[in-house]
Each structure stands twice: as structure tokens, then as C-alpha cells.
Design a protein around this motif. Structure first.
Motif, PDB file in Angstrom:
ATOM      1  N   MET A   1       0.837  -1.196   0.000  1.00  0.00           N
ATOM      2  CA  MET A   1       0.000   0.000   0.000  1.00  0.00           C
ATOM      3  C   MET A   1       0.872   1.246   0.000  1.00  0.00           C
ATOM      4  O   MET A   1       1.878   1.334   0.688  1.00  0.00           O
ATOM      5  CB  MET A   1      -0.893  -0.021   1.245  1.00  0.00           C
ATOM      6  N   LEU A   2       0.458   2.249  -0.740  1.00  0.00           N
ATOM      7  CA  LEU A   2       1.176   3.517  -0.785  1.00  0.00           C
ATOM      8  C   LEU A   2       0.926   4.254   0.509  1.00  0.00           C
ATOM      9  O   LEU A   2      -0.203   4.443   0.928  1.00  0.00           O
ATOM     10  CB  LEU A   2       0.669   4.343  -1.971  1.00  0.00           C
ATOM     11  N   SER A   3       1.980   4.634   1.199  1.00  0.00           N
ATOM     12  CA  SER A   3       1.814   5.370   2.450  1.00  0.00           C
ATOM     13  C   SER A   3       2.393   6.761   2.295  1.00  0.00           C
ATOM     14  O   SER A   3       3.135   7.050   1.375  1.00  0.00           O
ATOM     15  CB  SER A   3       2.519   4.629   3.589  1.00  0.00           C
ATOM     16  N   ILE A   4       2.047   7.603   3.252  1.00  0.00           N
ATOM     17  CA  ILE A   4       2.507   8.983   3.181  1.00  0.00           C
ATOM     18  C   ILE A   4       3.172   9.317   4.502  1.00  0.00           C
ATOM     19  O   ILE A   4       2.791   8.822   5.548  1.00  0.00           O
ATOM     20  CB  ILE A   4       1.327   9.937   2.910  1.00  0.00           C
ATOM     21  N   LEU A 176     -17.834  11.665  -6.304  1.00  0.00           N
ATOM     22  CA  LEU A 176     -18.440  11.444  -4.990  1.00  0.00           C
ATOM     23  C   LEU A 176     -18.386   9.958  -4.618  1.00  0.00           C
ATOM     24  O   LEU A 176     -18.159   9.609  -3.451  1.00  0.00           O
ATOM     25  CB  LEU A 176     -19.897  11.929  -4.998  1.00  0.00           C
ATOM     26  N   ARG A 177     -18.551   9.088  -5.617  1.00  0.00           N
ATOM     27  CA  ARG A 177     -18.481   7.649  -5.367  1.00  0.00           C
ATOM     28  C   ARG A 177     -17.075   7.257  -4.879  1.00  0.00           C
ATOM     29  O   ARG A 177     -16.933   6.501  -3.919  1.00  0.00           O
ATOM     30  CB  ARG A 177     -18.851   6.892  -6.646  1.00  0.00           C
ATOM     31  N   LEU A 178     -16.033   7.783  -5.548  1.00  0.00           N
ATOM     32  CA  LEU A 178     -14.657   7.509  -5.111  1.00  0.00           C
ATOM     33  C   LEU A 178     -14.409   8.075  -3.714  1.00  0.00           C
ATOM     34  O   LEU A 178     -13.753   7.450  -2.873  1.00  0.00           O
ATOM     35  CB  LEU A 178     -13.651   8.120  -6.094  1.00  0.00           C
ATOM     36  N   PHE A 179     -14.908   9.285  -3.481  1.00  0.00           N
ATOM     37  CA  PHE A 179     -14.736   9.939  -2.185  1.00  0.00           C
ATOM     38  C   PHE A 179     -15.360   9.088  -1.077  1.00  0.00           C
ATOM     39  O   PHE A 179     -14.747   8.853  -0.027  1.00  0.00           O
ATOM     40  CB  PHE A 179     -15.389  11.325  -2.241  1.00  0.00           C
ATOM     41  N   THR A 180     -16.570   8.602  -1.312  1.00  0.00           N
ATOM     42  CA  THR A 180     -17.290   7.798  -0.308  1.00  0.00           C
ATOM     43  C   THR A 180     -16.557   6.488  -0.039  1.00  0.00           C
ATOM     44  O   THR A 180     -16.451   6.037   1.113  1.00  0.00           O
ATOM     45  CB  THR A 180     -18.726   7.524  -0.782  1.00  0.00           C
ATOM     46  N   ARG A 181     -16.028   5.853  -1.094  1.00  0.00           N
ATOM     47  CA  ARG A 181     -15.267   4.604  -0.915  1.00  0.00           C
ATOM     48  C   ARG A 181     -14.006   4.828  -0.094  1.00  0.00           C
ATOM     49  O   ARG A 181     -13.592   3.975   0.695  1.00  0.00           O
ATOM     50  CB  ARG A 181     -14.907   4.005  -2.280  1.00  0.00           C
ATOM     51  N   ILE A 192      -5.385  12.169   5.824  1.00  0.00           N
ATOM     52  CA  ILE A 192      -4.287  11.979   4.862  1.00  0.00           C
ATOM     53  C   ILE A 192      -4.226  10.552   4.331  1.00  0.00           C
ATOM     54  O   ILE A 192      -4.082  10.329   3.127  1.00  0.00           O
ATOM     55  CB  ILE A 192      -2.923  12.422   5.458  1.00  0.00           C
ATOM     56  N   GLU A 193      -4.357   9.530   5.205  1.00  0.00           N
ATOM     57  CA  GLU A 193      -4.272   8.142   4.733  1.00  0.00           C
ATOM     58  C   GLU A 193      -5.449   7.800   3.815  1.00  0.00           C
ATOM     59  O   GLU A 193      -5.305   7.055   2.851  1.00  0.00           O
ATOM     60  CB  GLU A 193      -4.220   7.175   5.924  1.00  0.00           C
ATOM     61  N   GLU A 194      -6.626   8.366   4.138  1.00  0.00           N
ATOM     62  CA  GLU A 194      -7.787   8.133   3.286  1.00  0.00           C
ATOM     63  C   GLU A 194      -7.620   8.837   1.944  1.00  0.00           C
ATOM     64  O   GLU A 194      -8.043   8.336   0.897  1.00  0.00           O
ATOM     65  CB  GLU A 194      -9.056   8.623   3.995  1.00  0.00           C
ATOM     66  N   PHE A 195      -6.984  10.003   1.999  1.00  0.00           N
ATOM     67  CA  PHE A 195      -6.717  10.729   0.753  1.00  0.00           C
ATOM     68  C   PHE A 195      -5.774   9.921  -0.148  1.00  0.00           C
ATOM     69  O   PHE A 195      -5.908   9.922  -1.371  1.00  0.00           O
ATOM     70  CB  PHE A 195      -6.119  12.101   1.059  1.00  0.00           C
ATOM     71  N   VAL A 196      -4.819   9.213   0.478  1.00  0.00           N
ATOM     72  CA  VAL A 196      -3.914   8.355  -0.294  1.00  0.00           C
ATOM     73  C   VAL A 196      -4.724   7.306  -1.055  1.00  0.00           C
ATOM     74  O   VAL A 196      -4.484   7.043  -2.244  1.00  0.00           O
ATOM     75  CB  VAL A 196      -2.876   7.670   0.626  1.00  0.00           C
ATOM     76  N   GLN A 197      -5.713   6.707  -0.397  1.00  0.00           N
ATOM     77  CA  GLN A 197      -6.553   5.708  -1.051  1.00  0.00           C
ATOM     78  C   GLN A 197      -7.371   6.327  -2.184  1.00  0.00           C
ATOM     79  O   GLN A 197      -7.518   5.740  -3.259  1.00  0.00           O
ATOM     80  CB  GLN A 197      -7.495   5.050  -0.026  1.00  0.00           C
TER      81      GLN A 197
END
Length: 749
Positions: A1-4, A176-181, A192-197
Motif C-alpha cells: 500500500m502507498l503510504s505517506i 463522490l463515489r470515489l470519495f465515499t469509498r 491523509i491516509e484516506e486521501f492516499v486511497q
């Protein structure tokens, strides 16, 4: 997984000083010195500054734009205020490309040192980042830009704004669908970690996934055998595929589990494709790999015209900085225009114009300091001499004193050459190109006190056909200056027949662009043969008062070595120059093709007549683009990109083709269009990839480009990392292409 992770060195003492901010004087001249408040932003990559009286107005620049920090009075501006501000308060930020330097004066020596050390640490960290770390930093930067209220979280409104900033015009429902997921915490905001996803979902490379799927039987991993097959079939790696496949897994696969299995995941595959291994430019060709032991006349030599100028030729600034920039770009031939100055000291400027003047002494000091920082191979100092005999003697004395042992004063081993020495023979040497009294054969027999007469430069129109036809004015030349000319004696060009019969190997001629182009068109084969034995320098027309450039390709086609350009002027011509000299360790010397080095019968206008003629077919599938820069910062403005591929080479090879444009997508445009070319002389061809923003109402805007010699292209699936108009990198902006090169028989042509 890509981390920040948080930006580099948050707890570093110097970085903390920079984050707290400081008052620094920004200096532009002796009379322009103004205080500005400078501060390092929280992203650790942006330096912000403003005037205390400027209201909300401010300026910023990125640490990634900084090439170096110079301490003390190491710029002309800071030297001019040396009496007012001590050296320990002063420093200069040197930017990449053609951007002007920033001269600063701190309020205390400790402040100056904190900023000098801090910036150097940040620059070093940026330069040492691998691809993953650069991506992490890039994601962090976008998060900071989008987080308007600075609460460490991002709501959907901020995400929509971010997408526009990132050159993406995305359907709001899909966004919005990507944001909700990505919002695993269901808080309505992304940390930040959710933004990475969210970023990972946004940047899923379907184009890379499709290539991966073609070779992966289970769709999850590439086994060692499957990766070998991909390298052999697509990347043209042949017998070396097995060892190469194993090496790529070790270097690029992020999963330890996959590594142990000797396999590559889609993440590792993508990292490989965007690395230097997956670059269009063969990394082995980037290294110094050519034979450097051949005569100087057998090389193309990176050359600058009016090197002292930062701008145009009428009112532009003359500066030592211009020499530093040219030498750092790999130039091995620089020009100095010398005129009598006050107090017996020669000055350098563009004569009979309003360009500013600098001391010849300072130019030579700069040359001595920077000549061999980028390349160890010889530098030719092309002297345009307008000085009196007295000041010529001063010039000779200054060069002798300042350059010391680096200045070549006599033929190697004391022998008069039959052919020119090689770059290898002349490593670390500065060669003077100028007029000379007599020849090397006569040097020992001439009276040292004699001041002889030599002819001036003549225009193309009234150039004499032979020495006996001369009706030229005479000018005095000092013996001291003459003696410093060894392998680059400037002589008039009287024609190819005269040159073949009478000219010595150390005699060379300069040609205006119009004269050189005329000879190239009318007597191309003879020009090639002449340039196999003698050095030629070509310079831009005097009518180019804006310091524009001519196309260097047609002069390289006839073997001209020193095709001098105004390196301060960005554009197609400098893109070609940078592309050609990017190979061979950026050393400023590129070996000419073998058919141009010998007394051959190569005629660039009739390439099919040369022995060993083998035309090639070049097929370029332009697949996709990644993170193209946004040109217009207006809200809602997004690029409509198209890709044009341009071939530069002999006349038969000149060609251009372009893709269609993609509406409103600079983030991940997909073309999947194939462009085909026939290359008749691959050894001379350059391939330029240009991305433009399509505009049906006006001229397309330039987005980015990359130029590569045809012989340096790696076939297969490759990324092209784009450069700005200024020749600097555009981080993460690239094209993804599939390149095939095959032989073409004359019957099927």
C-alpha cells in the motif's frame, strides 16, 4: 500500500528557523535592496515571501526549483554591495533553467547560515528521493493545497476544487463515489491516509494494467518467466532477458512476498515502467560511453554564441552568470567579444549596442572556476577581438595568470600535428580560438617582439575567393595573444578546394548561418569531407537582435562541429541541442557517425547513395499522458492535450504527425493512436515529442516536450518524462508510449 509521511526533517533546527521565518533583504542592484519576510511553508517544499506593506500579495517558489546555494559575494549584484554588507550575511539562490538568481542579505550571520544549511538539506533531500518518495511528497503537496481550512482533513467541496487544480474534469457523481469509498471512517472528510486511497483509485493506470494482463496468466503476478517473455517480446532485451528480469524484481518490487517468489506485482511493474529503466532514453547512452580518442574534428561540440548575454543583443544584460549557465549546460565552446575598456582593462559586451559591459578579467576568472565542473573535456574560448594591441597584451596576461596550467600554450609534445588531437588528449585544457600570426611550424622562428598584421572578418557577400584576391583592411595583432592560439587558428574560408590543398588541420573557419546553409544545400558532400578534417563554427545572423536561434540540425547534417546557439533563448532549437548533447555523459562532445568521420561520399541530400544505407521504420503508439501541467490557473480551466511527434534529420527525414486532442483531461488522457515514420539516416535523427493544449480559435499553447536522439531510443513500452519550455523537469508529467523499430528494405519503402 502507498503510504505517506510528513515532509523531511521536521525537527531539524535549521528547518525550524526557516519555518519560523526571517526578514531578508532581496537585492536586485546597488540601488534596489528591499526587505521581505521569507518563510518555509508547512509542506517543507515551498518558500513563501512578501513585503510587510504588500497586503495580501505574496510570492512563492519551490525548493525543487533551486539548483544550488552560493555563500558570500558570489554574484555580480552582491559583489557590487560588498562594502555595505559583509560576505557572512550574503547568499545567492541559483534556480534551474533560465530563471534569474535570487540574491539575499540576512540580518545576522547565524540567520544566513541557518537558511544556507537548511536550503541545502532540502535540495539534497529532494534530489535523493526515489520515485516512490517523490510521489509521496507530491501527494502531500496536493493535500496541503486542497486543505483550505488547514484542519488536516478534506471535505468533498475541497476535493472537487483539488480535481480542478489537478487538471481533471471528472463527473461529480463518479468523484463522490470515489470519495465515499475512500472515506472509511464515514466522517464526510478524508484524512491523509484516506486521501492516499482516494488518490490510488483516481490514478489507477488502466493502460499499464492492460499490458500487465497480456503477460500475467493469473492476472495477479508476473512470474519470472512471464516477465522474461515481456522483456524479450516487447522491450527487445533478447538474450539478457533472464538476468534482467531478476534484477528488475529485486530493484522495483515493493512486496517482499512477491520478491521471495521471484515475481512482480502490478505495483512493481508500474514502478519499473516509470523508472529510468523504463524511460525512452536508454540509460546506458546517458553514461560517457563513446570513444573520446579521435580527432576533435570528429565530434559535435556543444557551443554557445554571445555567451556573455542573458537576454537580447540590443539592450540585454551582459553577465558572468551567463557563462556559468552555459558551462553548466555542457557548453564546450563559449564566445567572448572584447573591446577596449577604461583604465587599460578590456571589457566584454555586444559592440555598438546598449548591452551592459563586464570586465574581461571577470569573464576569465569565471571560466577558470566553472570550465570543468560539468565536463572534463576541453573548452574552446572563441575570441572576437576588437581591442588595441595594448589591451590585447593585457588580455594575454590575464589569461596566462588566471587560467594557469589549464590554458593550452603549445602543441602537445611540442609536435606540429597532421591531425587534431582528441578530447581525451586535451582533458582539462582551455583552447583559445582566435587569429594567429603565421602557423605552428613558424612559431619558433618569428621575432617575439613583432606585431604583425592580420585580416579582419569579412561578410559572406564580399568574401574573397583566394588569399591573392584580398582587398581587406588590416588590423594589428599582438604577438603575446597570437602565441596563445594553438589548435584553433581562425582563418578565412576560400572554398573547399583551396582548403583541401592548403589548409592546416589546426586552421578553422567561422560561417554565418546563411553562408553555412547555402554551402550545406549546394555542396553538402564537400562540406562533410571538409568537416572530417577541420573544425567549423557556425553563428546566428546579426539580424537576430532578439537572440533567437536557427535550426542547428541542417548544419549537423554536414558535420559542422561548433553550431553556436544563443543558449539563453528557450525554444525548439535549444530543445534539439539539449537532446543531442544529453547523451554521452552530457560531456559536451558527441562522436559523429563513422560515415562523417572519414573521407566518405556521404551527401545528406542523397542518403540512399551511401554505402551501408539501411532505412528504418519507426512506429510510435501514443498510449496515454500522466499529470500534465495546468497552463491557465483560472477556475475550471483544463487542458485539451494533443501529442505531436517531430523528426529532425536529413531533408528526407523531416516529418511531423500528431494525435487528436482529448477534451478537458490533462490528468490521465488516453489516445491509443499510432504514428509511423521512415528514417533514412537514423544516426543523425532526433525525435521530439511535444504536448500542446489544443485551441480551435488561436495557436495551441505549449505544455511540455522531450527530445531524444534516435540512436538512444529504447524500444518497447516506455515513459517520456516531459520538460518545460525552459528545459527543466515537470515532476510526474509524462507520456506512455509503445515504440517499435524495424528494418525497411528499399523495395518496400
Amino acid at each position: 500500500m502507498l503510504s505517506i509521511s510528513e515532509p523531511f526533517a521536521q525537527d531539524d533546527e535549521d528547518i525550524q528557523v526557516m519555518k519560523a521565518g526571517a526578514m531578508l533583504r532581496k537585492v536586485k542592484s546597488r540601488s534596489w535592496k528591499k526587505q521581505r519576510h521569507f518563510r518555509l511553508q508547512d509542506d517543507g517544499q515551498t518558500i513563501w515571501y512578501k513585503s510587510r506593506w504588500a497586503g495580501t500579495g505574496h510570492s512563492t517558489f519551490s525548493v525543487g526549483d533551486i539548483e544550488a546555494v552560493r555563500e558570500g559575494h558570489q554574484s555580480e549584484v552582491l559583489q557590487s554591495i560588498a562594502e555595505e554588507f559583509p560576505a557572512d550575511l550574503c547568499f545567492t539562490l541559483v534556480f534551474r533553467g533560465r530563471r534569474g538568481n535570487l540574491d539575499l542579505v540576512a540580518e545576522s550571520a547565524s540567520d544566513a547560515q541557518a537558511w544556507i544549511r537548511g536550503i541545502r538539506k532540502l535540495v539534497q533531500n529532494t534530489e535523493s528521493m526515489d520515485a516512490k518518495e517523490r510521489l509521496d511528497q507530491w501527494i502531500w503537496d496536493w493535500f496541503q493545497k486542497a486543505d483550505k481550512n488547514k484542519d488536516g482533513r478534506m471535505n468533498f467541496k475541497e476535493v472537487r476544487s483539488l480535481l480542478k487544480m489537478m487538471n481533471v474534469d471528472m463527473n461529480e457523481e463518479y468523484a463522490l463515489r470515489l470519495f465515499t469509498r475512500a472515506d472509511k471512517s464515514e466522517s464526510g472528510c478524508l484524512e491523509i491516509e484516506e486521501f492516499v486511497q482516494f488518490y490510488k483509485m483516481l490514478t489507477q493506470r488502466e493502460d499499464v494494467w492492460n499490458v500487465f494482463q497480456n503477460y500475467s496468466r493469473d492476472g495477479q503476478m508476473l512470474t519470472l518467466a512471464e516477465l522474461e517473455e515481456f522483456l524479450r517480446q516487447e522491450q527487445q532485451k533478447g538474450e539478457e532477458s533472464q538476468d534482467h528480469a531478476h534484477e528488475l524484481i529485486v530493484r522495483f518490487e515493493p512486496s517482499e512476498t512477491a520478491k521471495k517468489q521471484g515475481a512482480m506485482s502490478i505495483d512493481g511493474f508500474q514502478i519499473y515502467l516509470v523508472s529510468s529503466e523504463g524511460d525512452i532514453f536508454d540509460p546506458q547512452r546517458l553514461e560517457l560511453h563513446q570513444d573520446m580518442s579521435q580527432p576533435l574534428s570528429h565530434y559535435f561540440i556543444c557551443s554557445s554564441h554571445n555567451t556573455y548575454l542573458m537576454e537580447d543583443q540590443l539592450r540585454g544584460q551582459s553577465s558572468q552568470e551567463a557563462y556559468i549557465r552555459a558551462l553548466k549546460r555542457g557548453c564546450r565552446c563559449v564566445e567572448v567579444d572584447c573591446w577596449d575598456g577604461p583604465n587599460g582593462e578590456p571589457v566584454v559586451y555586444h559592440g555598438h549596442t546598449f548591452t551592459s559591459k563586464i570586465l574581461f578579467r571577470d569573464v576569465i576568472t569565471t571560466l577558470g572556476e566553472y570550465a570543468f565542473k560539468v565536463s572534463e573535456f576541453p573548452v574552446v574560448l572563441s575570441l572576437e577581438n576588437h581591442c588595441s594591441v595594448e589591451q590585447q597584451r593585457v588580455m594575454a596576461q590575464l589569461m596566462d595568470t588566471i587560467l594557469g596550467d589549464t590554458l593550452l600554450r603549445a602543441p602537445l609534445n611540442g609536435l606540429v600535428p597532421q591531425v587534431l588531437p582528441s578530447p581525451l588528449d586535451l582533458k582539462g585544457k582551455i583552447l583559445l580560438k582566435a587569429k594567429k600570426i603565421g602557423g605552428l611550424e613558424e612559431s619558433d622562428t618569428l621575432n617575439d617582439e613583432v606585431t604583425d598584421e592580420v585580416t579582419d572578418e569579412v561578410s559572406d557577400e564580399d568574401e574573397p575567393k583566394s588569399p591573392s584576391a584580398e582587398t581587406l583592411s588590416k588590423s594589428k595583432l599582438s604577438r603575446e595573444l597570437s602565441d596563445l592560439v594553438v589548435y584553433c587558428k581562425s582563418v578565412h574560408f576560400y572554398g573547399f578546394e583551396y582548403s583541401c590543398q592548403h589548409s592546416k588541420c589546426y586552421e578553422m573557419s567561422s560561417f554565418s548561418e546563411s553562408k553555412a546553409r547555402k554551402l550545406a544545400k549546394e555542396k553538402g558532400m564537400e562540406f562533410v569531407q571538409h568537416n572530417s578534417r577541420h573544425l567549423s563554427r557556425v553563428y546566428p545572423s546579426g539580424m537576430r537582435t532578439d537572440s533567437s536561434n536557427y535550426n542547428p540540425q541542417e548544419l549537423w547534417n554536414v558535420g559542422c562541429q561548433m553550431v553556436a546557439l544563443n543558449v539563453q533563448t528557450a525554444g525548439l532549437e535549444m530543445d534539439l541541442n539539449d537532446g543531442l548533447f544529453h547523451q554521452n555523459g552530457c560531456c559536451g562532445y558527441v562522436l559523429k557517425p563513422d560515415f562523417m568521420r572519414n573521407d566518405s561520399s556521404f551527401d545528406p541530400e542523397r542518403p540512399e547513395e551511401r554505402e551501408g544505407y539501411k532505412p528504418l521504420r519507426l512506429s510510435i503508439q501514443v498510449i496515454s499522458g500522466q499529470q500534465l501541467p495546468k497552463l491557465n490557473q483560472k477556475e475550471g480551466s483544463i487542458v485539451d492535450p494533443l501529442v505531436r511527434v517531430e523528426i529532425y534529420g536529413v531533408s528526407k527525414d523531416q516529418a511531423k504527425q500528431e494525435t487528436s486532442y482529448i477534451h478537458n483531461n490533462g490528468f490521465n488522457p488516453l489516445w491509443n493512436e499510432t504514428l509511423n515514420f521512415i528514417i533514412h539516416v537514423p544516426e543523425l535523427a532526433l525525435v521530439r515529442f511535444v504536448v500542446e493544449d489544443y485551441d480551435k480559435a488561436s495557436r495551441n499553447d505549449f505544455v511540455g516536450q522531450f527530445t531524444v536522439p534516435f540512436t538512444c531510443i529504447q524500444p518497447g513500452y516506455r515513459h517520456i518524462h516531459l520538460l518545460s519550455k525552459d528545459g527543466t523537469a515537470l515532476p510526474l508529467s509524462s507520456l506512455f508510449v509503445n515504440i517499435k523499430i524495424s528494418e525497411l528494405t528499399t523495395e518496400t519503402e
